[in-house]
Design an enzyme around this catalytic site. Sequence first.
Site, PDB file in Angstrom:
ATOM      1  NE  ARG A   1      -3.563   0.322   0.025  1.00 30.67           N
ATOM      2  CZ  ARG A   1      -4.523   0.305  -0.887  1.00 30.67           C
ATOM      3  NH1 ARG A   1      -4.827   1.405  -1.569  1.00 30.67           N
ATOM      4  NH2 ARG A   1      -5.190  -0.810  -1.154  1.00 30.67           N
TER       5      ARG A   1
ATOM      6  CB  SER B   1      -4.302  -5.710   8.803  1.00 24.03           C
ATOM      7  OG  SER B   1      -4.949  -6.965   8.624  1.00 24.03           O
TER       8      SER B   1
ATOM      9  CG  HIS C   1      -6.272  -0.582   3.005  1.00 25.80           C
ATOM     10  ND1 HIS C   1      -5.621   0.635   3.062  1.00 25.80           N
ATOM     11  CD2 HIS C   1      -7.103  -0.501   1.928  1.00 25.80           C
ATOM     12  CE1 HIS C   1      -6.041   1.412   2.085  1.00 25.80           C
ATOM     13  NE2 HIS C   1      -6.936   0.751   1.378  1.00 25.80           N
ATOM     14  CB  CYS C   2      -0.889  -2.128   5.645  1.00 21.40           C
ATOM     15  SG  CYS C   2      -1.702  -1.182   6.937  1.00 21.40           S
ATOM     16  CG  LEU C   3      -0.075  -6.856   4.224  1.00 19.97           C
ATOM     17  CD1 LEU C   3      -0.752  -8.100   4.795  1.00 19.97           C
ATOM     18  CD2 LEU C   3       1.432  -7.053   4.132  1.00 19.97           C
TER      19      LEU C   3
END
Length: 356
Positions: free
Chosen positions: A105, A343, A345-347
């Site tokens: 992200r 989590s 979304h960050c990935l």
Amino acid sequence: MSSFNEVIFNNSPKKKGYSFPAEWVKHEATWLSWPHKEASWPGKLETIYEPYCQFIKIVAEGEKVRININDESTKAFAIEELKKVGADLDQIEFYFNESNDAWCRDHGPAFLLGRESGEKALVDWGYNAWGDKYPPYDLDDVIPTKIAQHFGLPVYHPDIVMEGGSVEFNGAGAIMTTTACLLNENRNPHLNKEQIEQYLMEFYGAEQVLWLGDGIVGDDTDGHIDDITRFVNEDTVLTVVESNPLDENYLLLQENLEMLKTLRLLNGKPLNIVELPMPSPVIHEDTRLPASYANFYIANAAVVVPTFRDVNDEKALKIIQGVFPDRKVVGIDSTDIIWGLGSFHCLSQQEPALQK
């Protein structure tokens, strides 16, 4: 427009008719960078692959999944892990773009669409691992340009630091972010608030920037918006609130809620605000982790929500399902993944489909 950087703004994506679509717009693919850095999940790296591959399996039901991978041996390992969960390998593509870490992200490609042409372009923002916290990050920093070159797409270089998790989009001209992150002196100390707004609007093709305050406790990114408040359509946001007045997140999330109530969209209307609970504190090795149901990912086939073996998991899933009536909402246990301080979304980073 002030003259502090007229040359770069005169040729900006916005001037060329590009903009960054909302996450719920149809995707061609989702981009990931395969996790391999032990230091990001000390003592737990091997435990994250099962939920990570479950995430890929769900996303691949509705779009391609494109994975940045370091080498052939890592690719072979990834394929074996994906087979274990029954992921559709025909939907998964690997690209040999070496990475330092998994947080796509923030270091991955920011895809734009041309409003008239419908064509794609990329923005390659500068990336410094959240204020130079976790060097090295040289491999991560060049991934967007590598992807642009591979696909023959135009690429824009604003030459300032910006992370995908620090910005939210409604697809109708608005960007939402936080002062805690974007005005932090460890990002772009040479720029003031107005100048940062200009960069955001020119390189994401937007018309307004809406500011919130602090992020949640335990967030090492200095307050990314994707852990607290998310657009779910042009005028509705989901925002996390803490019910326990003694919790250290309580006041700062109340302050963000009050700020949201004062914001107005381009049409002058206030936001529709839907409150989302927080899980109970997730602690590992005496560290408060940034566990939040707001770190969900909107894929074509589903909305994937991190869960934490918590009493509020089902409540959060029902609320999120209520604002996404046309998508299935899937919870995946993120208790081990969140040890890496992020989590789903960050990935992940979405690649929009060409609009027909």
